[in-house]
Design a protein around this motif. Structure first.
Motif, PDB file in Angstrom:
ATOM      1  N   THR A 164      -1.568  -1.377  -4.203  1.00 35.83           N
ATOM      2  CA  THR A 164      -2.544  -0.289  -4.228  1.00 35.83           C
ATOM      3  C   THR A 164      -1.822   1.038  -4.049  1.00 35.83           C
ATOM      4  O   THR A 164      -0.998   1.181  -3.144  1.00 35.83           O
ATOM      5  CB  THR A 164      -3.592  -0.445  -3.115  1.00 35.83           C
ATOM      6  N   LEU A 199      -0.171   5.201  -0.124  1.00 31.36           N
ATOM      7  CA  LEU A 199      -1.237   6.197  -0.200  1.00 31.36           C
ATOM      8  C   LEU A 199      -0.688   7.553   0.230  1.00 31.36           C
ATOM      9  O   LEU A 199       0.166   7.634   1.112  1.00 31.36           O
ATOM     10  CB  LEU A 199      -2.401   5.811   0.711  1.00 31.36           C
ATOM     11  N   ILE A 222      -6.150   6.721  -8.395  1.00 26.40           N
ATOM     12  CA  ILE A 222      -6.135   5.546  -7.518  1.00 26.40           C
ATOM     13  C   ILE A 222      -5.990   4.322  -8.410  1.00 26.40           C
ATOM     14  O   ILE A 222      -6.694   4.193  -9.419  1.00 26.40           O
ATOM     15  CB  ILE A 222      -7.420   5.421  -6.677  1.00 26.40           C
ATOM     16  N   GLN A 274       0.852  -1.199   0.000  1.00 25.77           N
ATOM     17  CA  GLN A 274       0.000   0.000   0.000  1.00 25.77           C
ATOM     18  C   GLN A 274       0.881   1.240   0.000  1.00 25.77           C
ATOM     19  O   GLN A 274       1.810   1.348   0.808  1.00 25.77           O
ATOM     20  CB  GLN A 274      -0.898   0.037   1.239  1.00 25.77           C
ATOM     21  N   SER A 317      -2.568   5.412  -4.151  1.00 24.32           N
ATOM     22  CA  SER A 317      -3.551   6.498  -4.205  1.00 24.32           C
ATOM     23  C   SER A 317      -2.876   7.814  -3.868  1.00 24.32           C
ATOM     24  O   SER A 317      -2.020   7.866  -2.985  1.00 24.32           O
ATOM     25  CB  SER A 317      -4.692   6.257  -3.213  1.00 24.32           C
ATOM     26  N   ALA A 354      -5.522  10.189  -0.651  1.00 29.80           N
ATOM     27  CA  ALA A 354      -5.853   9.614   0.649  1.00 29.80           C
ATOM     28  C   ALA A 354      -5.822  10.683   1.735  1.00 29.80           C
ATOM     29  O   ALA A 354      -5.219  11.749   1.571  1.00 29.80           O
ATOM     30  CB  ALA A 354      -4.868   8.495   0.994  1.00 29.80           C
ATOM     31  N   LYS A 355      -6.440  10.397   2.865  1.00 34.58           N
ATOM     32  CA  LYS A 355      -6.426  11.323   3.992  1.00 34.58           C
ATOM     33  C   LYS A 355      -5.045  11.379   4.645  1.00 34.58           C
ATOM     34  O   LYS A 355      -4.549  12.445   4.999  1.00 34.58           O
ATOM     35  CB  LYS A 355      -7.474  10.910   5.034  1.00 34.58           C
ATOM     36  N   ASP A 356      -4.417  10.210   4.799  1.00 31.17           N
ATOM     37  CA  ASP A 356      -3.116  10.132   5.456  1.00 31.17           C
ATOM     38  C   ASP A 356      -2.125   9.362   4.589  1.00 31.17           C
ATOM     39  O   ASP A 356      -2.505   8.563   3.733  1.00 31.17           O
ATOM     40  CB  ASP A 356      -3.237   9.411   6.812  1.00 31.17           C
ATOM     41  N   LYS A 357      -0.855   9.595   4.854  1.00 33.40           N
ATOM     42  CA  LYS A 357       0.191   8.848   4.164  1.00 33.40           C
ATOM     43  C   LYS A 357       0.263   7.424   4.712  1.00 33.40           C
ATOM     44  O   LYS A 357       0.243   7.217   5.922  1.00 33.40           O
ATOM     45  CB  LYS A 357       1.550   9.518   4.352  1.00 33.40           C
TER      46      LYS A 357
END
Length: 351
Positions: free
Chosen positions: A235, A170, A219, A168, A237, A240-243
């Motif tokens: 995945t 993000l 995304i 991931q 993105s 996102a709200k946070d890293k």
């Protein structure tokens, strides 16, 4: 056959002996093309590395170039060709669409090049650069910096044979990097890591994605099956709200989780009780096949390092002939090739 991450002996040597190496290697005249957010850090490191002689910089933004040259006590050249006339090698830290054109100019002039990822915007451009570099006898190194993340380097001590890998990456939205799709901006880091971990050709790709904030894909998710049977899910993105930057590696008798942001590596291993090691922090008995086994938890120490500095030291050492590039042009080209295949599948799905 068991495998290790195999980031090469160059890395260990860089981590342990870089100071002594710098004392014996002649200074290499080097410049930086593109001194934006990341390019400034190239200038900063070259200005302090003992085996580098920072001769100057070039940027189309003349005001920015003047500011950076004054800050680091170097020259701001009025053209790329003028800078190349004074250099043996350059870092190319320009926007991705210009990588191919700028690198071609430098390689034709017989200069070694360090190109920030991705190597180019197309595989055809990358292949052209590789062929040209071979003819000119110069090096291409690509800035896949996550290959040198300290948390990832801890895996050198373990025998790896991954069966499933989950990644991931993000990040909150910013305008920087949106000139390319998220696959080339963020996911390509993890593609390079996967290829270094698995060391097997990709057999099948399934990918999907969506555009939200930009006209490009923001995304993306890809599921890869390699020829050796390893499966990976990635995945990425940029809204996102946070890293989040994590990787999980599953294999027989071992599970590894790495948090790149925290610099944390955790390893869970299933072992026979008589093989218990003193460094194990946790163990629990299991009954399996009539044998008493245990789960051992390890948190290998992560040595804090400056990954960009290590990359540039390796580039200089490679030019001097005392090392080889950690991520050479071929590895950069192959990561780009897979990233573009993933992106093309996403576009097909969207249409």
């Amino acid at each position: 056959m068991l495998k290790t991450l195999n980031l090469s002996k160059n890395i260990l040597r860089l981590m342990e002996n870089s100071k002594s190496n710098q004392n014996i290697i002649s200074k290499i005249p080097i410049g930086v093309i593109g001194v934006g957010h990341l390019g400034r850090y190239h200038v900063k490191h070259y200005s302090t590395l003992k085996n580098a002689s920072l001769v100057g910089i070039y940027d189309q933004d003349r005001k920015r170039a003047a500011q950076i040259s004054k800050q680091y006590g170097t020259l701001s050249f009025s053209s790329i060709n003028d800078l190349l006339a004074a250099c043996e090698a350059v870092s190319i830290v320009t926007p991705t669409p210009s990588h191919g054109k700028v690198a071609e100019i430098c390689i034709r002039a017989g200069k070694h090049v360090f190109i920030e990822k991705p190597i180019t915007k197309s595989v055809q451009e990358a292949d052209s650069l590789l062929n040209l570099a071979d003819k000119k006898g110069v090096l291409i190194q690509v800035g896949h910096i996550e290959r040198l993340n300290p948390a990832l380097l801890t895996l050198e001590r373990y025998a790896l044979n991954p069966k499933f890998i989950e990644v991931q990456r993000l990040a909150p939205y910013t305008s920087r990097g949106t000139d390319v799709p998220v696959v080339l901006d963020l996911m390509i880091h993890d593609i390079d890591i996967l290829m270094a971990l698995v060391k097997s050709p990709v057999k099948h790709i399934h990918a999907s994605g969506v555009s939200i904030m930009t006209n490009s894909v923001d995304i993306a998710n890809a599921r890869l099956r390699f020829e050796n049977g390893t499966v990976a899910s990635i995945t990425s993105s940029r809204i996102a709200k946070d890293k989040v930057r994590k990787i999980k590696i599953f294999q027989k008798n071992m599970y590894v989780t790495i948090d790149f942001l925290l610099g944390l590596t955790e390893v869970y291993r299933v072992m026979d009780t008589h093989k218990e090691e003193s460094r194990a922090l946790f163990s629990a008995p299991l009954e399996a096949n009539g044998k008493l086994r245990q789960i051992q938890y390890e948190k290998p120490p992560v040595k804090k390092t400056d990954a960009l500095k290590m990359e540039l030291e390796n580039f200089l050492d490679s030019i001097a002939g005392t090392a080889t590039p950690i991520v050479d042009g071929k590895a950069g080209r192959d990561a780009l090739d897979l990233a573009l295949k993933i992106h093309d599948l996403i576009l097909e799905d969207l249409h």
